[in-house]
Write a protein that holds these residues in place. Structure first.
Motif, PDB file in Angstrom:
ATOM      1  N   ARG A 153       0.851  -1.186   0.000  1.00 42.75           N
ATOM      2  CA  ARG A 153       0.000   0.000   0.000  1.00 42.75           C
ATOM      3  C   ARG A 153       0.888   1.238   0.000  1.00 42.75           C
ATOM      4  O   ARG A 153       1.772   1.384   0.853  1.00 42.75           O
ATOM      5  CB  ARG A 153      -0.917   0.003   1.226  1.00 42.75           C
ATOM      6  N   ASP A 163      -8.284   4.316  11.262  1.00 40.70           N
ATOM      7  CA  ASP A 163      -8.099   4.098   9.820  1.00 40.70           C
ATOM      8  C   ASP A 163      -7.488   2.722   9.548  1.00 40.70           C
ATOM      9  O   ASP A 163      -6.806   2.524   8.537  1.00 40.70           O
ATOM     10  CB  ASP A 163      -7.224   5.203   9.223  1.00 40.70           C
ATOM     11  N   THR A 187      -7.035  -0.780   8.107  1.00 38.72           N
ATOM     12  CA  THR A 187      -7.535  -1.372   6.866  1.00 38.72           C
ATOM     13  C   THR A 187      -8.229  -2.701   7.170  1.00 38.72           C
ATOM     14  O   THR A 187      -8.156  -3.222   8.294  1.00 38.72           O
ATOM     15  CB  THR A 187      -6.384  -1.626   5.890  1.00 38.72           C
TER      16      THR A 187
END
Length: 610
Positions: free
Chosen positions: A86, A488, A490
Motif C-alpha cells: 500500500r 483508519d 484497513t
C-alpha cells in the motif's frame, strides 16, 4: 524485487525469488517519474509448484501470473514470494509494471516514522519490520530500549516509536484498547514510565492495585529513579473528600454514586444540606430528623410538656421539634436512604481525609496513583478530577483576562477499565466531567489516557475525541467493529487483530497521520501481579510444609498413639487448632509426599523424618 500485475494509484504487487516479505515492511519503488514512491507491505504470499495452477485467490490472480512469466519467472519451478504494498501517497500516474523495488535507507523514510526526538517524546517501543535499516539508524536513536520476544530479551534493532506528546495540544487524548492478556496494561505501564521521565503530572486511577513502579526489570535505567517521581495514595487511608468544601450539587453526585437517588432523595439533600456543613453536622441532622420522624410531632410535643426530663433530654427533644417544624414533610424512607448512602461512603473512609497531598504532588510534577475499589474510585474520581480541572481552568481563564491567579500545572488523567468511569448508555459519577475534558480539555492543558478491554462500552462522545488509539489484540467482533469505525485500520489489519502477539499494537494517530505497527518495549518496572497464580500456590504449599515440619521436628520420632498426648504442644508449636484426626491426616500426607517416613513396629506405628 519487481512490480508485477496490474497496479493502481493506491496499491501494487511486488515479487521476489529470494526475499520473503514481512508484514509492515517498507519498500521504495524505483520510478523516477513519481519521485520513487514508498509503501508498506499489507499482505504477503509465497507461490510454488506445489500450489495448483488454477488457484486465483488472494494475491495470485491471472494478471500476476502472466506478468511473472513475462519477466522471466519459471512458474513451474521457482519459489516466488509476493507482497501487496500500500502506497503512503497516492500515485498520480500508473506505476510501471516491472519496475525495480528496494529497501529504503533511514533518511528516506525518516519523515514517515519520526515526528519528535527521544528527549521530547515518549519512547514506547520499536516500529515493526524496520530492522533492515538498522545500519543507517543514527546513534541518537539506537540503544534506547530493550525488547522482549518469545520470552527472550534482546537489544533494539529497529527504529524507535516516539510518541509526540506535545502534539496532543492539537490532537488530544489517547485510547488504549485490548483484550485480556494482549499487553494493554503492560503498554499502559510503559506510557506512565515515559510520563514520569518527562516530568508530566498525571492522575492515575488504579482499580487493580498494580501501578507500583518500585520493582525493576533488566531494562531499568540507572539514571531514572521512579521512586522519586510518583506517589501512591489509597482512598480512605491517605486521601479523601473534604465534606465541608462540597456544595449541594457535589453532595448529590457523591451520594448518587453510593446508590442511585430518587427525586424524593434529591429533594432531601437539597433541603437538609447547608453551606459549610461538615460530615458530622450533616449526618447528625439526618439522624436526629429520622428519630423525630419516627416519634412523630404529637409525641415530641407531649414529652416536652410532660416535664420530668434532664436538661440534655429537653435540649434533644427541642431539637426534634425544630427539625419537625422545618423538615417534617420529608418522607422518612427517603431520609433513611440518604443516611444509608452517607454512612456507606463514610465507612469506606471517604470523608476522613482530603486531597491536599494529591494537589501537592501534581504541583511537583509527579505521577499520582489513586487506589481503591472500583465503586469507590468512581465516586472519588468525580470529585478529585472536577476539583483539579476547575483549578487548572480558573488559572487559564484568569491568565486570558490578564488577572492574577495561582498557577496550577497541566496534567493527564489516566485510568484502566475506563468503561466503568464513562460508560455508554447510562450515567456514572465522573462521566460528565470526563466528557467535558474530552471536548474542551485541550484548551486548558488537561488530557485523557483511557484504557479498556471493551471500547464498545465506552461513551461514544469520549471515544470520538480520542485522537490517538493504541489497539492491542482484540477478539470480540463488536469491539473490532467499533475500532474500525474509530480508526483508519484497513480490512487486512482488522483481520489481524485477533491474532496479534501480546505486546504488539497498531497505533492509529492523527499526530502521525496513518496506522503503524509497533512492538512495545520492555518496561523498566514490574507489576506486582507478574507471578503465575499456580506458581504462587506451589510456593505457599512448600512454605506451609516447611513450617509444619519445623513444628514437628522436636517431637520426632513420634508414635501414632502419642498424637493425642502431645496435641496441645503440637498446636502451640505449629500455631494451629487441629484435632487428632486432622494431625493424623497431615502426617499421612507428608509421608505420601516423601517428607516423612512411616515405620510399623510390633508395638506402634512411628513417624520420623524421611
Amino acid at each position: 524485487m519487481q512490480i508485477v500485475g496490474i497496479t493502481t494509484q493506491h496499491e501494487v504487487h511486488v515479487a521476489s525469488k529470494t526475499h520473503k516479505f514481512r508484514m509492515n515492511e517498507m519498500l521504495v519503488i524505483e520510478d523516477s517519474l513519481l519521485h520513487e514512491p514508498k509503501g508498506e507491505v499489507v499482505e504477503t504470499f509465497s507461490y510454488n509448484r506445489y500450489i495448483p495452477m488454477g488457484m486465483e485467490k488472494g494475491l495470485v490472480d491471472r494478471d500476476v501470473l502472466e506478468t511473472l512469466e513475462a519477466i522471466g519467472y519459471d512458474i513451474g519451478q521457482d519459489d516466488i514470494h509476493l507482497a501487496k504494498v500500500r502506497l503512503f501517497e497516492e500515485a498520480q500516474i500508473p506505476i510501471q509494471t516491472g519496475a525495480s523495488v528496494r529497501h529504503p535507507a533511514f533518511e528516506e523514510i525518516k519523515h514517515l516514522l519520526l515526528t519528535t526526538s527521544s528527549t521530547q517524546g515518549m519512547v514506547l517501543g520499536e516500529i515493526k519490520s524496520t530492522d533492515f535499516i538498522a545500519e543507517t539508524i543514527p546513534a541518537e536513536l539506537s540503544d534506547l530500549m530493550l525488547m522482549q520476544e518469545q520470552g527472550e530479551t534482546r537489544a533494539q534493532n529497529g527504529v524507535p516509536f516516539i510518541f509526540d506528546i506535545r502534539a496532543m495540544q492539537q490532537y488530544p487524548h489517547i485510547g488504549v484498547f485490548g483484550g485480556s492478556g494482549s499487553g494493554k496494561s503492560f503498554g499502559l505501564r510503559v506510557m506512565l514510565e515515559e510520563l514520569m521521565k518527562l516530568k508530566i503530572p498525571a492522575l492515575v486511577f488504579d482499580p487493580h492495585f498494580e501501578m507500583n513502579f518500585s520493582g525493576k526489570t533488566e531494562a531499568a535505567q540507572e539514571t531514572i529513579d521512579y521512586k522519586q517521581r510518583y506517589e501512591v495514595f489509597q482512598i480512605g487511608r491517605d486521601v479523601g473528600v473534604d465534606f465541608s468544601a462540597l456544595n449541594t450539587r457535589d453532595v448529590e453526585r457523591l451520594l448518587g454514586a453510593a446508590g442511585s437517588l430518587t427525586e424524593s432523595m434529591v429533594n432531601v439533600i437539597q433541603t437538609l444540606h447547608k453551606k459549610k456543613d461538615s460530615y458530622q453536622s450533616f449526618s447528625d441532622r439526618i439522624a436526629n430528623l429520622i428519630q423525630a420522624l419516627d416519634l412523630g410531632k404529637q409525641k415530641v410535643d407531649g414529652m416536652l410538656h410532660d416535664g420530668g426530663m434532664t436538661r440534655e433530654e429537653i435540649a434533644r427533644f427541642d431539637t426534634f421539634r425544630k427539625l419537625l417544624d422545618q423538615f417534617g414533610s420529608l418522607p422518612p424512607s427517603s431520609v433513611k436512604g440518604i443516611q444509608w448512602r452517607a454512612n456507606r461512603l463514610n465507612q469506606a473512609g471517604l470523608f476522613q481525609q482530603n486531597i491536599r497531598a494529591i494537589e501537592q504532588s501534581i504541583h511537583n510534577g509527579k505521577l499520582v496513583v489513586v487506589q481503591g475499589a472500583v465503586w469507590l474510585l468512581q465516586v472519588f474520581s468525580s470529585y478529585v478530577i472536577g476539583t483539579l480541572y476547575a483549578k487548572r481552568r480558573s488559572y487559564k481563564d484568569a491568565k486570558l483576562q490578564q488577572q492574577q491567579s495561582e498557577f496550577f500545572p497541566p496534567f493527564v488523567v489516566v485510568t484502566d477499565e475506563a468503561h466503568n468511569f464513562a460508560p455508554k448508555g447510562y450515567d456514572a459519577p465522573a462521566k460528565s466531567v470526563l466528557k467535558e475534558i474530552a471536548q474542551e480539555g485541550r484548551k486548558y492543558g488537561t488530557f485523557l489516557i483511557f484504557a479498556t478491554q471493551r471500547p464498545t462500552l465506552l461513551d461514544e462522545t469520549i471515544t470520538a475525541q480520542l485522537n490517538s488509539k493504541f489497539v492491542f489484540r482484540t477478539v470480540r467482533g463488536t469491539d473490532i467493529q467499533t475500532i474500525k469505525e474509530e480508526t483508519d485500520l484497513t480490512a487486512e489489519e482488522g483481520k489481524r487483530l485477533p491474532y496479534l502477539r501480546s505486546g504488539d499494537v497498531f497505533i492509529s494517530s492523527a499526530i502521525i497521520g496513518r496506522t503503524m505497527a509497533v512492538r512495545i518495549r520492555l518496561a523498566h518496572s514490574t507489576s506486582p501481579h507478574t507471578m503465575n497464580p499456580f506458581d504462587e500456590l506451589d510456593q505457599m504449599n512448600v512454605a506451609g510444609d516447611e513450617e509444619l515440619l519445623a513444628a514437628l521436628n522436636p517431637f520426632l520420632p513420634m508414635a501414632e498413639m502419642h498424637v493425642m498426648q502431645k496435641l496441645d504442644a503440637l498446636n502451640q508449636k505449629a500455631a494451629k487448632s487441629w484435632d487428632v484426626s486432622e494431625w493424623k491426616t497431615e502426617l499421612e500426607r507428608l509421608c505420601a509426599d516423601g517428607k516423612l517416613k512411616k515405620e510399623k513396629t510390633p508395638f506402634a506405628t512411628l513417624y520420623d523424618l524421611a
